[in-house]
Design a protein around this motif. Structure first.
Motif, short mmCIF file in Angstrom:
data_model
loop_
_atom_site.label_atom_id
_atom_site.label_comp_id
_atom_site.label_asym_id
_atom_site.label_seq_id
_atom_site.Cartn_x
_atom_site.Cartn_y
_atom_site.Cartn_z
N GLN A 1 -0.50 5.54 3.12
CA GLN A 1 -1.33 4.09 2.84
C GLN A 1 -2.50 4.02 3.43
O GLN A 1 -2.44 4.31 4.66
CB GLN A 1 -0.23 2.95 3.46
N GLN B 1 -4.79 -1.20 1.93
CA GLN B 1 -3.96 -0.81 0.38
C GLN B 1 -2.38 -0.81 0.28
O GLN B 1 -1.67 -0.64 1.54
CB GLN B 1 -4.68 0.43 -0.24
N GLY B 2 -1.74 -0.87 -0.74
CA GLY B 2 -0.66 -0.59 -0.77
C GLY B 2 -0.24 0.94 -0.93
O GLY B 2 -1.05 1.54 -1.05
N PRO B 3 1.05 1.18 -0.28
CA PRO B 3 1.33 2.66 -0.21
C PRO B 3 1.09 3.35 -1.92
O PRO B 3 1.35 2.75 -2.84
CB PRO B 3 2.80 2.51 -0.01
#
Lengths: 115, 112
Positions: B38, B42-44
């Motif tokens: 991640q 931000q998203g993983p």
């Protein structure tokens, strides 16, 4: 390119109002989606599992009446934070598994700030 | 309960290989080792996964010990863009709709 989108990417609201966050799978159908919450410098915490056409499954300690989840179609799940308060300010992330792949795609996240 | 143990943080010089360890001594026979990362805000992002054989893709290599109790994620030539939190997760495969439980991960700093 991105396969899971979220809208909005960020939102600021007043205390007591409700906020809806959308999670869309862009080019595949997702019967299941997951919602996470992440506070600063902490890991992602799973909130609930969103199931298309049925009720969501909430993790222990997550208030289902406060975090309303609707999975009305195979490409859209929504999370509504009702009567938001400053302690609900967080980074909300959704994910969706793609059939045939042994992993999940995550959305870019939605940053919620409650004043 | 955490199924994996990772160091909280690591530093690596830009251009060098970053080796991120993970202990999963209670892994069961049908569980795979997954790595996600991640980047800040931000998203993983999925990196790689494996069962018992070493795996390599365009992003990284995954080395799993023979007893499967530990693994190492290798970023062969780290760049500044690899600065992120890296999560090692064990989960059963063939059930892609199973929820993912994240631990604390390793915060990797790539130094210029």
């Amino acid at each position: 390119g991105a396969v899971v989108s979220q809208h909005p990417s960020w939102v600021i609201c007043k205390s007591g109002t409700s906020v809806k966050i959308e999670c869309r799978s862009l080019d595949f159908q997702a019967t299941t989606m997951f919602w996470y919450r992440q506070f600063p410098k902490q890991s992602l915490m799973l909130m609930a599992t969103s199931n298309e056409g049925s009720k969501a499954t909430y993790e222990q300690g997550v208030e289902k009446d406060k975090f309303l989840i609707n999975h009305a179609s195979l490409t859209l799940s929504t999370l509504t934070v009702t009567s938001a308060h400053p302690e609900d300010s967080s980074f909300y992330i959704c994910s969706a598994p793609r059939a045939g792949l042994d992993t999940q795609y995550f959305g870019p996240g939605t940053r919620l700030t409650v004043l | 309960d955490a199924k994996t143990t990772q160091p909280p943080s690591m530093d690596c010089a830009e251009g060098r290989a970053a080796n991120l360890p993970c202990n999963h001594s209670t892994i069961s026979g049908n569980e795979y080792v997954y790595w996600y990362r991640q980047i800040h805000s931000q998203g993983p992002q999925y990196i790689i996964h494996g069962l018992k054989n070493n795996e390599t893709n365009e992003m990284a290599s995954l080395i799993i010990t023979e007893d499967r109790k530990s693994s190492t994620l290798i970023l062969p030539h780290a760049t500044l863009r690899d600065t992120a939190v890296y999560y090692c997760i064990v989960r059963a495969n063939g059930s892609g709709d199973d929820k993912i439980i994240f631990g604390k991960g390793t915060r990797l700093h790539i130094l210029p």
